[in-house]
Scaffold this active site. Structure first.
Site, PDB file in Angstrom:
ATOM      1  N   CYS A  75       0.804  -1.224   0.000  1.00  0.00           N
ATOM      2  CA  CYS A  75       0.000   0.000   0.000  1.00  0.00           C
ATOM      3  C   CYS A  75       0.839   1.277   0.000  1.00  0.00           C
ATOM      4  O   CYS A  75       0.301   2.368  -0.150  1.00  0.00           O
ATOM      5  CB  CYS A  75      -0.946  -0.015   1.189  1.00  0.00           C
ATOM      6  SG  CYS A  75      -2.025  -1.456   1.203  1.00  0.00           S
ATOM      7  N   HIS A 326      -9.414   3.574  -1.351  1.00  0.00           N
ATOM      8  CA  HIS A 326      -8.042   3.080  -1.255  1.00  0.00           C
ATOM      9  C   HIS A 326      -7.690   2.206  -2.462  1.00  0.00           C
ATOM     10  O   HIS A 326      -7.606   0.984  -2.350  1.00  0.00           O
ATOM     11  CB  HIS A 326      -7.879   2.317   0.065  1.00  0.00           C
ATOM     12  CG  HIS A 326      -6.499   1.798   0.332  1.00  0.00           C
ATOM     13  ND1 HIS A 326      -5.361   2.377  -0.182  1.00  0.00           N
ATOM     14  CD2 HIS A 326      -6.071   0.724   1.075  1.00  0.00           C
ATOM     15  CE1 HIS A 326      -4.296   1.691   0.230  1.00  0.00           C
ATOM     16  NE2 HIS A 326      -4.701   0.688   0.971  1.00  0.00           N
TER      17      HIS A 326
END
Lengths: 379, 379
Positions: A75, A326
């Protein structure tokens, strides 16, 4: 950046173009001025058999020929691309670098939610964690439960992070979740991994983001440049059991320390921040790790409104991963887009009051990779 | 570097350690001296659900905490990691960077040869090439067939590249294919993609490689440092149809031009090189692209022995991808290991005669990413 949410089946290099071309326009930079493209993507190899995205994206936006490469660091992917672009500019190798990320995580990727959850788990230990089913809601649940045990953090604190970030998201036209929620919305949702209910977790998102990084000298010719004055990066142990403390997120502390040193700033100077709230508990750990609050005070701070717009240090005014969305590889540079909008005073209904210093905290995996970036408005 | 070939089911971060720890030993550098780890891997996301390999590898070799990241740029992956490490050192951000790559491509990865061939094809266009079955033997066959049409390159020229590289491989104890072959071995093998027979194609390999890059000042304290004096990088169009010429590999020409300029050298200065001979035709295109031969002379040069050990400019003295093996993400830094061994005079039976300048050419995808590196022995 594009809106975050569902973008159907558009090719990834085309989705990236939807962020990249407006970024070039905003900067007033033409393709002929761009020296390099640094691109983040995490999952397309598995979900769409699509790799080597650097040249593909370059060709799509008229940059064939320029050096380009793909980064993958879970991420933290596009924060890492940014870090390397900063290095190249500092070294005098490039003057203008287009940096960004793109990702498709919704089922249009070809993977169901359980399948994509398995893909995300690839960032955890292949030998010690994946075989026992430790996917990321579980990873952050373990970290958060320990924080609750050590410091008395409560489920109400967690829910208040979600409520705040959904409120912020309601003010962001590019957010995936524009709806406001209450504590009850959180508590009534299904339990995902104790202590997290559904609304403690960020969504699966598609999206792209891009920024134009230029050298200090070159920046003077722009209308509203903002400065990256510090960018720190550190790693932590994998598997999670290698980390001395699962609540400290030591990599974030180390990365923040580097960034503060580079920028000659301290946590007291930070007017607002975007932190990696993949889960509500992660936001609390992050606000402590970057020094906004003492360890254990992150939860109460959220419940007291200190991190809400109008509070002493707004956290995730964009809505954060929780409400803005996200799209993994696009998240790092999307945080920097928000910092830029805020520092320019162009954040509309969610504008922080005259900020001078913004911080971005982007983590990957079990908080085993963290990049912390400090940006400042030019006087 | 490890031997290339089959390494069974060893965890990737453990396989990387088998190259990384000896690299540190060779350099006389301890973990405490290492500022960062730059790691290349291409396929483990798909084959083994194993990503975020930077922190995993760092933890394995005692580097937890240091900044680390993964690069993926198809077959040019670890050359790209090297380029970025050079930038960080040039910028004064790091003094000592461990750079390398690791890959498992044999069926121990969990994927059969057809499945892995599909994974490799992920570097080609997802929209225009993969749907029609254009995997990489076909990509390079198209490029080579056109070269045959334009310049009269023959199947004998191609076979002679394979014969040479297998001969070189027979002198390299770390090579996957140590057996010598003849033109007949090539011609009698199964046709894979016209004009390539089996022995025109590099094998599927497991392996790891690593190098220790240090700043110029720091290098003076070492026994046998070699210098990276130029590292160029350019991209080309994807799909292949975007490239104005499929025989020119323009990205390689651009990257080589950059590297020569940086090093203040020309192709005439190159004493030997490692080029990306994923297929025999690719070596011929590469030797022309980096300027060793005029366009069209690459094939005859191979047949005349000009690129053989003892010839005017030995090409792939290691055996190249063809015989040494091609563990994708490890290939770029493995080329630099060979350059280092040769420039130090430590290449044993395959030692080039007193070389001063070596060149490495590492390409990714449809020659759409190319990195060219120039290394020199210190006087």
């Amino acid at each position: 950046m594009t809106t975050f949410g569902s973008h159907g089946a558009v090719a990834l290099h085309e989705l990236f173009a939807q962020a990249a071309l407006p970024a070039l326009d905003d900067a007033g930079v033409s393709q002929a001025d761009v020296d390099a493209l640094y691109l983040g993507n995490t999952s397309a190899a598995v979900s769409e058999n699509d790799t080597h995205l650097g040249p593909k994206a370059a060709a799509q936006i008229g940059l064939t020929g320029v050096p380009t490469q793909r980064f993958e660091d879970a991420c933290a992917t596009s924060a890492m691309a940014t870090k390397h672009a900063v290095h190249a500019i500092e070294a005098g190798i490039h003057d203008v670098v287009l940096v960004g990320g793109v990702e498709r995580c919704t089922p249009q990727s070809g993977l169901s939610t359980p399948e994509m959850t398995k893909v995300f788990a690839s960032a955890a230990s292949r030998q010690y964690e994946q075989p026992v089913g430790l996917t990321f809601p579980g990873v952050f649940a373990l970290m958060t439960k320990r924080h609750m045990h050590e410091y008395g953090t409560t489920k109400e604190h967690l829910a208040d992070v979600a409520v705040k970030n959904h409120y912020h998201g309601s003010l962001n036209p590019r957010a995936q979740h524009g709806e406001e929620i209450t504590r009850e919305t959180v508590f009534e949702g299904p339990l995902i991994a104790d202590p997290f209910h559904l609304y403690d977790c960020c969504p699966f998102s598609d999206g792209a983001s891009a920024i134009v990084l230029v050298s200090d000298e070159y920046a003077d010719s722009f209308d509203q440049p903002v400065d990256i004055n510090g960018i720190g990066h550190a790693s932590g142990g994998v598997p999670l059991a290698e980390q001395a403390s699962v609540t400290m997120t030591q990599a974030a502390r180390d990365a923040a320390g580097q960034a503060y040193d580079q920028a000659d700033l301290t946590a007291e100077d930070v007017d607002f921040c975007e932190v990696h709230d993949c889960f509500t508990g992660a936001e609390i750990l992050a606000t402590e790790a970057v020094g906004l609050f003492e360890d254990g005070d992150g939860g109460p701070a959220a419940s007291e409104g200190r991190t809400r717009l109008g509070g002493e240090v707004p956290v995730n005014p964009s809505g954060g991963l929780k409400a803005k969305g996200h799209p993994i590889g696009a998240t790092g540079t999307a945080q920097l887009v928000e910092l830029t909008d805020q520092l320019r005073g162009e954040a509309g209904d969610r504008q922080v009051d005259s900020p001078s210093v913004g911080l971005a905290h982007n983590l990957g995996g079990e908080a085993a990779t963290t990049v912390v970036t400090l940006m400042e408005a030019r006087a």
